[in-house]
Motif scaffolding. Sequence first.
Motif, mmCIF file in Angstrom:
data_model
loop_
_atom_site.group_PDB
_atom_site.id
_atom_site.type_symbol
_atom_site.label_atom_id
_atom_site.label_comp_id
_atom_site.label_asym_id
_atom_site.label_seq_id
_atom_site.Cartn_x
_atom_site.Cartn_y
_atom_site.Cartn_z
ATOM 1 N N SER A 13 0.847 -1.199 0.000
ATOM 2 C CA SER A 13 0.000 0.000 0.000
ATOM 3 C C SER A 13 0.879 1.245 0.000
ATOM 4 C CB SER A 13 -0.887 0.002 1.244
ATOM 5 O OG SER A 13 -1.402 1.311 1.440
ATOM 6 N N LEU A 15 0.065 4.003 0.858
ATOM 7 C CA LEU A 15 -0.294 4.913 1.957
ATOM 8 C C LEU A 15 0.918 5.174 2.859
ATOM 9 C CD1 LEU A 15 -2.690 6.383 3.292
ATOM 10 C CD2 LEU A 15 -3.116 4.325 4.641
ATOM 11 N N HIS A 38 -1.352 -1.175 -4.155
ATOM 12 C CA HIS A 38 -2.622 -0.858 -3.495
ATOM 13 C C HIS A 38 -2.668 0.648 -3.218
ATOM 14 C CE1 HIS A 38 -6.087 -1.986 -0.947
ATOM 15 N NE2 HIS A 38 -5.644 -1.073 -0.089
ATOM 16 N N ASP A 40 -4.846 3.673 -1.511
ATOM 17 C CA ASP A 40 -5.911 3.947 -0.543
ATOM 18 C C ASP A 40 -6.478 5.347 -0.744
ATOM 19 O OD1 ASP A 40 -6.112 1.574 1.128
ATOM 20 O OD2 ASP A 40 -4.022 1.992 1.639
ATOM 21 N N HIS A 71 -8.509 1.157 -3.608
ATOM 22 C CA HIS A 71 -9.423 0.886 -2.488
ATOM 23 C C HIS A 71 -10.102 2.194 -2.101
ATOM 24 C CE1 HIS A 71 -9.616 -0.402 2.066
ATOM 25 N NE2 HIS A 71 -10.814 -0.285 1.535
ATOM 26 N N PRO A 146 -10.911 0.697 8.736
ATOM 27 C CA PRO A 146 -10.280 1.489 7.680
ATOM 28 C C PRO A 146 -9.997 2.930 8.122
ATOM 29 C CG PRO A 146 -12.591 1.029 7.158
ATOM 30 C CD PRO A 146 -12.236 0.206 8.365
ATOM 31 N N GLY A 147 -8.953 3.520 7.555
ATOM 32 C CA GLY A 147 -8.655 4.931 7.844
ATOM 33 C C GLY A 147 -7.175 5.239 8.009
ATOM 34 N N GLY A 150 -0.689 1.135 9.848
ATOM 35 C CA GLY A 150 0.047 0.894 11.082
ATOM 36 C C GLY A 150 -0.776 0.417 12.271
ATOM 37 N N ASP A 177 -6.513 -6.687 4.303
ATOM 38 C CA ASP A 177 -5.892 -5.356 4.323
ATOM 39 C C ASP A 177 -5.900 -4.842 5.755
ATOM 40 O OD1 ASP A 177 -5.061 -2.769 3.840
ATOM 41 O OD2 ASP A 177 -6.822 -2.192 2.650
ATOM 42 N N GLY A 179 -2.630 -4.462 8.992
ATOM 43 C CA GLY A 179 -1.841 -5.218 9.966
ATOM 44 C C GLY A 179 -1.204 -6.478 9.399
ATOM 45 N N GLY A 199 1.198 -2.170 4.133
ATOM 46 C CA GLY A 199 1.760 -0.825 4.043
ATOM 47 C C GLY A 199 2.970 -0.681 4.936
ATOM 48 N N SER A 200 2.718 -0.561 6.243
ATOM 49 C CA SER A 200 3.826 -0.268 7.147
ATOM 50 C C SER A 200 4.866 -1.386 7.187
ATOM 51 C CB SER A 200 3.304 0.048 8.552
ATOM 52 O OG SER A 200 2.411 -0.936 8.967
#
Length: 241
Positions: A13, A15, A38, A40, A71, A146-147, A150, A177, A179, A199-200
């Motif tokens: 992601s 993001l 991905h 976001d 997404h 969602p939002g 991390g 999606d 964690g 992502g993270s």
Amino acid sequence: MSERRRPIRIAPSILSADFARLADEVARLEEAGCDWIHVDVMDGHFVPNLTIGPMVVAALRRVSSVPLDVHLMIAEPDRYVAAFCEAGADVLTFHIEAAPDPIRTCEAIRARGVRAGIALRPATRLDRCAQALAAADLVLVMTVEPGFGGQPFMAAMLDKVAEAAVRWGRQADVEVDGGIDAETVVRCAAAGANVFVAGSYVFGHRDPAAAIRALREGAQRGRSEALALEHSVDEVEQTGP
Ligand code: DX5
Ligand code: ZN
């Protein structure tokens, strides 16, 4: 059974990327071996956070050679289907909680030659949307609220992933999606997911290629464990009383 399983896809992601250097970040992810990217999209209404719109998706499309997995975490997704499809989304996923007629939304996406995905917040039950999910090319089970990136993985979502995989896993991708890391990917793959957003974990790793490799190996391991279990159940059934 195994040949019917859909391919494993690792979808970092952006993001968690450096937004001032998005083209470089995309190149880095592609070199690192990602399958999809991905993206976001948040509107400050459906979720409290605000991110990017169709113009940035169009810019990403110009520099990316892998599919863009967009997404939408936005209210009124129908208003923006055309814009995101034209911007170059390859998969366009909207939240069922925001869509009054999700089957129509899927049809509008597919009519533009784009694959349609339906996402579910953690509190949304699968049985509430069974009919709509049958019309989708991808089912996204959110494993965090969602939002934001991390957040910790919600293990309570694994049952939902398993149910989605049993019901739609042969006709649709089952994506998770939130964690996802080298450990939680194993559990999600064992439950039947085949698309893994991270992502993270990818951007927090000093070597994104190693992170993507670890995710892929974890997904393969989870899938093999689930298959081995299935076979041992088959054997017990065949040799049973
Ligand atoms: C959360 C987003 C996710 C997010 C995942 O609302 O949908 O795609 O980027 O981030 P991690 O992998 O850090 O949980
Ligand atoms: Zn996402």
